[in-house]
Structure formats: C-alpha cells, structure tokens
Design a protein around this motif. Sequence first.
Motif, short mmCIF file in Angstrom:
data_model
loop_
_atom_site.label_atom_id
_atom_site.label_comp_id
_atom_site.label_asym_id
_atom_site.label_seq_id
_atom_site.Cartn_x
_atom_site.Cartn_y
_atom_site.Cartn_z
N ARG A 269 0.84 -1.20 0.00
CA ARG A 269 0.00 0.00 0.00
C ARG A 269 0.88 1.26 0.00
N VAL A 334 -6.44 -5.99 -6.86
CA VAL A 334 -5.38 -5.03 -6.52
C VAL A 334 -4.37 -4.93 -7.66
N PHE A 371 -8.35 -0.02 -6.43
CA PHE A 371 -7.36 -0.29 -5.38
C PHE A 371 -7.88 0.10 -4.01
N ASP A 375 -8.36 -2.92 -1.36
CA ASP A 375 -7.35 -2.97 -0.30
C ASP A 375 -7.96 -2.62 1.05
N GLY A 441 1.41 -3.02 -6.34
CA GLY A 441 0.43 -4.06 -6.66
C GLY A 441 1.03 -5.45 -6.62
#
Length: 452
Positions: A269, A334, A371, A375, A441
Amino acid sequence: MPNNDPKARALADGLAAAEPLPGNETALEGDGLPLATAPGEPTTPMSRSYIFWLMLASFGASIAMMVPLSYGIAVRITELAPGHEEVLGYITGTAQAAYLVISPLVGIWSDRTRSRFGRRSPFIYLGLAIGVVGAVVIGLAPNLLIVGAGWVLGMSGWSIAGAALQTLQADKLPEKQRGKVAALTGLMTQVAPVLGIGIAYAVSSSTLLIFLVPGVIGALLLAIFPLIKPEGSSVSLARSGEMTVKSVVSSYGFNARKYPDFGWNWVGRFVFFVGLYFNTTFGTFFYSQRLDLPVREVAGIVATVGMIGVVAAAAGAIVGGFLSDKLQRRRLFVMLAALLFVGGAVAEATAWSLPQIIAGAVLMQLAIAVFATVDQAIIYAILPERDQAGRYMAVTQFAQKIPSAVAPLIAGVVITIGAVGAEKNYTLLYLVGAAFALIGGLIILLKVKSVR
C-alpha cells in the motif's frame, strides 16, 4: 478469503485463541449493531440506511479535505507567490508529516474512549471542528507561512474525522459486506472532490469561500451522521491494559513477524501510494502547463475531467467491491488496479491535448477506485487486534500518509530534473509514479497470503 473463525485465525498466527465469555454481549443499540465488552470479529450486517448515512459522511470528509488539496491551496500559492508551484509540495508534505505524528495517539485515545456516545463519534466532531478552523485560516492567510499552518489544522482535522469513519467500519463490518461498503464509501470519496471543485470554481471570486463552502458542507454531513445513526455506548467495553510511555511508543509500529500479511499489505500500500501522490499532487499545475491555461482557469477543466472520471470511479468501485465479494478474491483486483494505473500514468505523461489527458485521467480514476476499495476490504480482514482497531487503522494510514508527506517533497525535485525554462518535467514524474504503483500491486499480489 480469510478464515473468519476467531480460533482458526489465532492458531494460524501462532497465538492463543480467546472466545468471548458467555453473557459478554450487550443488547443491540443504535442501528441494531451489537456492542460487546470484548470486541471481536463483527457478524451483524449493517442496514441499508446505516450504509447510506455512512456514505454521506464519507462524502463530507472527502469534499472538505480534497478541494483545498487539489485546487484551493494552488490558488492561494498563485496569489501569494506566483511561479513557485513547488511550494505546494512543501505545504502538503509538512501537513501530512504533522498528522503522522499525532494519528497513533488519536487512535489510542479513540480505542480507550468510554462514553455513552461511543468511541469513534466524539472524534468525528473533534475533527470537523478543527477542520473548519483550518479552512478559515487558509482563506484569510496573508502569507504562505499562515497558509501552511492553516493546512496543518485542516489536514489534521478532516483526517481525524475520516479516520473515525473508517475505524467504525472496522468495528462493525462483517466480512460479507466489506467489499460492498468499501466500494460505496470509496465512490463517495471519488465523487466528492469533483463536485467540490465545481462548487469552488463557482465561488472562486472569493478566496475565502473556496475553502469555507466545501468545509461547511463537509462539517454538516459529518455532524449529522452520529445524530441519525448513533454509535451506541462504549461505557461497558473493557480496556486493553494500562497506557504507558512504552505502549504509546510501540503504537507507532507493529510486529511484522507476528502479523506478516498485515506487514506486507502495509508495504504494498505504501509503495502504491507513493506512485499515486507523484501523479496527483501537481495535477492543477500539470493541466495548466500542458493546456497553456492560467492556474485559476484550470478549475473548470479539472471539474470536467473529474466528472467524466466519476463514471470510471463508479465502475471501479463496483467491480472492485461487489465483484471481489462475490468471487471471494481480493489480490487479483489489486493487481488489476496497479496495471490500470500504469496505463493512465503513461497516457498523461505523454499528453499535450485535452482528449489524451482525459483518457489518462479516466484510467487513473478507475485504478484508484479499484485499489482503494479492495485494499480497504483486505485491511478489515487482516486487522491484527480488533480491540485496538483505532491504533491499527492509524498505522495502516501511515502507508498512505507517509507517501502523501514524502512524495510531494520528492516530486517537487523530480519535476525540476531536465526542466526547460518555466516548464517542469511532468513526463518523468508520471512515469516514475507508474513504476511505484506497479511494484506496490505486485507486493500485495505475491506476499499477502491469508486473503485470496
């Protein structure tokens, strides 16, 4: 998907499992969501009405935060120090760094709050109050130093309120709703800046209103949420040990060996958001240069591009949230988001026309929505200790806030590399951002094991 049985998850981590003692659950309160003396994995679904008001509150936090960040501060820099756009990175980076210092303390304070209003709701009000004060300070600031101080207040306030909303979701969302609710609230964070910049442009004749109108809208939507959907009392919740200097210091980190999935997701992240902030911090100045327009006139273009991007963001949120829930897969989405981001960044890096800029922006909006949604669902699934959700959500935010503090500072240097005259090197900046997003990613795809 992660095993939702508390014993199985504890054994998998090499920890002693602990079941809540019979009779620990309290009666249902507020929106029919259970409060327990020992918080554990949530199982009671959120109602549609609760999700609706949560979406509005998320919209409020986002519009108040993002309008100054993506437009308002750039206007103030142009007014007070024209030609010094690199100052934007210094102001936003400093504010992010200040919030990084206080966020774990706020998380611990939130976890330990015992009141009839709950643990998180008081911090929604604290955050919105600080945020409104910051908006007024920036709007009236006579120099850039005061603008920077005002944004430290504004950034901290709206971030505190937004973090309280996210921690509420960690407290209350069962696994089967995590993707969907993350999608819907994430969509609000995509829509809010676009509408907010349109509103700011409509009142752009008054510098103060550029900051005050989005701030008031955000404050009202945040304030209404706990009134209509009360969190419920936290008085009966057990405290998790004494608060000491050692526990405060340790709250700024976590044991990556004990929680490897949480650790790898944090790293992935972090790297992804470095790329994101490389490619979004200087958006207003980028459009101004590539389209040969004065900065103050860029708001209309930003709003137009953003409105088109809202459609992409909606698609990304729905695909990322709803479909990942249904397929019980998160990491694949992701990685898809990272690839889409690369495509959008390359398109914008090489763009000198509005159609290509729009194409790149749409791809990036789609990528960010996918994303952020997926996530977020991963984070809720791998959260290490739910009785310390505020602390761990603050640590999670480090993976976004540190890049938002550091990346603009580095980006301010990158755009000067190979720059010719007054034209900054945005091509290099956007390509470097694409590389970071791709690596982020890949880390989550290959290293986070307990989530499919």
